[in-house]
Design a protein around this motif. Structure first.
Motif, mmCIF file in Angstrom:
data_model
loop_
_atom_site.group_PDB
_atom_site.id
_atom_site.type_symbol
_atom_site.label_atom_id
_atom_site.label_comp_id
_atom_site.label_asym_id
_atom_site.label_seq_id
_atom_site.Cartn_x
_atom_site.Cartn_y
_atom_site.Cartn_z
ATOM 1 N N GLY A 50 1.236 4.104 -8.513
ATOM 2 C CA GLY A 50 0.368 3.119 -7.875
ATOM 3 C C GLY A 50 0.112 3.398 -6.413
ATOM 4 O O GLY A 50 0.789 4.202 -5.777
ATOM 5 N N ALA A 51 -0.907 2.713 -5.917
ATOM 6 C CA ALA A 51 -1.319 2.886 -4.519
ATOM 7 C C ALA A 51 -0.537 1.931 -3.637
ATOM 8 O O ALA A 51 -0.415 0.749 -3.944
ATOM 9 C CB ALA A 51 -2.809 2.598 -4.403
ATOM 10 N N ARG A 52 -0.002 2.441 -2.541
ATOM 11 C CA ARG A 52 0.819 1.628 -1.641
ATOM 12 C C ARG A 52 0.054 1.371 -0.339
ATOM 13 O O ARG A 52 -0.364 2.326 0.331
ATOM 14 C CB ARG A 52 2.131 2.350 -1.344
ATOM 15 N N VAL A 53 -0.119 0.097 -0.019
ATOM 16 C CA VAL A 53 -0.888 -0.274 1.176
ATOM 17 C C VAL A 53 -0.022 -1.128 2.087
ATOM 18 O O VAL A 53 0.477 -2.179 1.681
ATOM 19 C CB VAL A 53 -2.159 -1.062 0.800
ATOM 20 N N GLY A 80 -4.319 -4.061 -8.082
ATOM 21 C CA GLY A 80 -3.150 -3.322 -8.575
ATOM 22 C C GLY A 80 -2.371 -2.580 -7.506
ATOM 23 O O GLY A 80 -1.479 -1.786 -7.823
ATOM 24 N N ALA A 81 -2.701 -2.799 -6.245
ATOM 25 C CA ALA A 81 -1.995 -2.069 -5.178
ATOM 26 C C ALA A 81 -0.610 -2.683 -4.935
ATOM 27 O O ALA A 81 -0.384 -3.869 -5.178
ATOM 28 C CB ALA A 81 -2.810 -2.100 -3.892
ATOM 29 N N ILE A 82 0.299 -1.860 -4.452
ATOM 30 C CA ILE A 82 1.633 -2.305 -4.065
ATOM 31 C C ILE A 82 1.590 -2.603 -2.561
ATOM 32 O O ILE A 82 1.146 -1.760 -1.774
ATOM 33 C CB ILE A 82 2.673 -1.212 -4.372
ATOM 34 N N VAL A 83 2.039 -3.805 -2.206
ATOM 35 C CA VAL A 83 1.942 -4.237 -0.813
ATOM 36 C C VAL A 83 3.227 -3.850 -0.065
ATOM 37 O O VAL A 83 4.328 -4.260 -0.449
ATOM 38 C CB VAL A 83 1.711 -5.759 -0.730
ATOM 39 N N VAL A 84 3.052 -3.059 0.983
ATOM 40 C CA VAL A 84 4.189 -2.584 1.782
ATOM 41 C C VAL A 84 4.180 -3.343 3.112
ATOM 42 O O VAL A 84 3.120 -3.554 3.700
ATOM 43 C CB VAL A 84 4.062 -1.058 2.055
ATOM 44 N N SER A 85 5.353 -3.761 3.578
ATOM 45 C CA SER A 85 5.434 -4.358 4.901
ATOM 46 C C SER A 85 6.870 -4.235 5.414
ATOM 47 O O SER A 85 7.715 -3.625 4.761
ATOM 48 C CB SER A 85 4.943 -5.801 4.882
ATOM 49 N N GLY A 86 7.113 -4.819 6.588
ATOM 50 C CA GLY A 86 8.376 -4.538 7.259
ATOM 51 C C GLY A 86 9.375 -5.679 7.288
ATOM 52 O O GLY A 86 10.404 -5.577 7.956
ATOM 53 N N ALA A 102 1.502 -13.969 -5.873
ATOM 54 C CA ALA A 102 0.302 -13.581 -6.622
ATOM 55 C C ALA A 102 0.650 -12.724 -7.838
ATOM 56 O O ALA A 102 -0.250 -12.230 -8.524
ATOM 57 C CB ALA A 102 -0.650 -12.831 -5.694
ATOM 58 N N GLY A 103 1.936 -12.522 -8.076
ATOM 59 C CA GLY A 103 2.347 -11.727 -9.244
ATOM 60 C C GLY A 103 2.286 -10.241 -8.999
ATOM 61 O O GLY A 103 2.286 -9.452 -9.945
ATOM 62 N N GLY A 104 2.208 -9.836 -7.747
ATOM 63 C CA GLY A 104 2.112 -8.413 -7.434
ATOM 64 C C GLY A 104 3.462 -7.787 -7.138
ATOM 65 O O GLY A 104 4.518 -8.409 -7.321
#
Lengths: 241, 221
Positions: A50-53, A80-86, A102-104
């Motif tokens: 998957g794509a990581r944003v 369908g993106a994977i949410v990346v944060s800190g 949101a079920g992600g």
């Protein structure tokens, strides 16, 4: 910085790995700032498919910034993106929480060892991410937390992400480290239009001059179009001809 | 020196083909390939260059690419769409280094640089993509390099992907202006097959032409 609280780690499984094991072989530019080791808890598969944003920004986020973060994250989850944060206060916390609601899927790249919570109020969120999503740190368990580690973490987050979006940040914000690193790595960097319109800020125009793109409600598809569409593998690709 | 004008045409060669939206297995594979090339995935371009060298041998399919590559050719990386931050990834430069390392070019020289950003063609609406003249205005020659390379007779500008060829036509125009005696060519590892629904064969070496059509660039094939 508040004093961090160490967690009881007996119930959680941590794994030591390397950026290359997690993401596939790195090129010379990627290796320059890549950590030697990474410590992970949770579903490593989130780094393989998957794509990581990255969705990142200030700890002192405005109400409008919260709304923008939530709208953006919901849109990314829908695609369908994977949410990346800190996992910091502000934009980061809203990015992770909204992705989960949101079920992600979400990845937290933290600036402390994984056996610490910073900020303390995110303990529950961090535990949930380590159990059901993925948390990553480049700092060994038990090592001391240091302020400079958060900027170092931001560069690692740029490495892990296929694209980065900055929602809201002032001059001198630690978030900017990730923006510059994304540009150095040749990864797409997006700035929300509301940032570029703030004439008192110099950094958005500087980053646009080096290739950052302005993200508006009308061109949001530009972000999804620059993400990998096919299933990704951590292994080196074979030539397809 | 004459005023700088956009060339009416320039010859190009490309080795592989990719489909931005095709659904066939090869089209999907071609998109993975383009990502690996653009991201300079470790070791990937070396393998592409190994295969290119093999395919350029006499009687093989890519022999035609000797018009644009060879051990007497100076290769010049095409600038990205914006100035680079210090130490930034530059796929075209990496490709040039591999071509030199494989004996497919004599030397790599950073002769062109982007001084102001232009919108990325890949993310711009069709009518808003920068034109060759926009590219010419936003790029410049690295002067010191220019003086040292006066006697070069074959120069090829190298990029990872060619779509319409607007950037490359502009780059060729600038270099032809500064090196009037040199034969300027273009080489792109991959050409986009925008008008065909599917990629057909990924290995698809071609020679062709990028020309100025009105104010825009046009590539054939």
């Amino acid at each position: 910085m508040q004093r961090e609280e160490r967690m009881d780690t007996k119930s959680l499984k941590f794994k030591e790995t390397t950026p290359a094991e997690l993401l596939g072989p790195l090129n010379e530019v990627e290796r320059k700032h890549a950590p030697r080791a990474l410590y992970v808890a949770g579903a490593i598969s989130l780094c393989r498919n998957g794509a990581r944003v990255s969705v990142i920004g200030t700890r002192e986020v405005s109400p409008a910034g919260v709304k923008r973060t939530q709208d953006l994250v919901r849109m990314l989850v829908e695609r369908g993106a994977i949410v990346v944060s800190g996992l910091a206060r502000g934009v980061d916390t809203h990015a992770h929480s909204t992705a989960i609601e949101a079920g992600g899927r979400t990845i937290a790249v933290v600036g402390t060892p994984l056996d610490q919570f910073y900020p303390r109020e995110n303990e529950k969120l961090q535990r949930k991410i380590m159990a059901e999503h993925l948390a990553i740190s480049q700092f060994p368990l038990g090592s001391p937390a240091e302020r400079k580690n958060f900027a170092i973490r931001n560069r690692t987050m740029a490495l892990i992400s296929h694209a980065t979006v900055i929602v809201e940040a002032g001059e001198g914000s630690g978030t900017l480290h990730q923006g510059w690193e994304a540009l150095r790595l040749g990864r797409p960097l997006f700035l929300l239009e509301s940032l570029v319109k703030r004439t008192e800020l110099k950094w958005p125009r500087e980053m646009v001059g080096y290739g950052a793109q302005v993200l508006t409600r009308d061109n949001i598809d530009v972000l999804s179009e620059c993400l990998p569409q096919e299933i990704l593998s951590g292994e080196a690709s074979a030539l397809p001809f | 020196m004459k005023p700088l004008r956009c060339l009416s045409s320039v010859r190009f060669g490309s080795f592989l083909a990719y489909s931005p939206r095709g659904k066939s297995a090869d089209s999907v594979k071609s998109r993975t390939m383009i990502r690996d090339i653009k991201n300079v995935r470790s070791g990937y371009m070396k393998r592409v260059a190994d295969r290119l060298r093999e395919e350029m041998r006499p009687g093989k399919r890519a022999e035609v690419l000797r018009e644009v590559l060879g051990n007497d050719v100076l290769v010049v990386p095409c600038p990205r769409s914006s100035p680079l931050v210090k130490g930034a990834l530059w796929p075209s430069k990496e490709i040039c280094d591999e071509l030199v390392g494989h004996g497919l070019a004599m030397k790599c020289a950073v002769l062109l640089e982007r001084v102001t950003a232009v919108p990325k063609s890949s993310t711009s609406a069709i009518g808003e993509r920068p034109k060759p003249l926009d590219h010419i205005r936003s790029m410049t020659v690295v002067k010191q390099q220019e003086l040292e390379l006066r006697k070069i007779t074959r120069i090829t500008i190298v990029d990872d992907v060619i779509t319409r060829g607007a950037t490359l036509l502009a780059a060729a125009s600038i270099l032809q202006h500064h090196f009037p005696e040199a034969v300027i060519r273009i080489f792109a590892v991959v050409r986009t097959k925008s008008y065909d629904p599917e990629v057909g064969s990924i290995l698809d070496p071609v020679l062709g032409e990028v020309s100025l059509n009105g104010v825009d660039a046009d590539r054939k094939p």
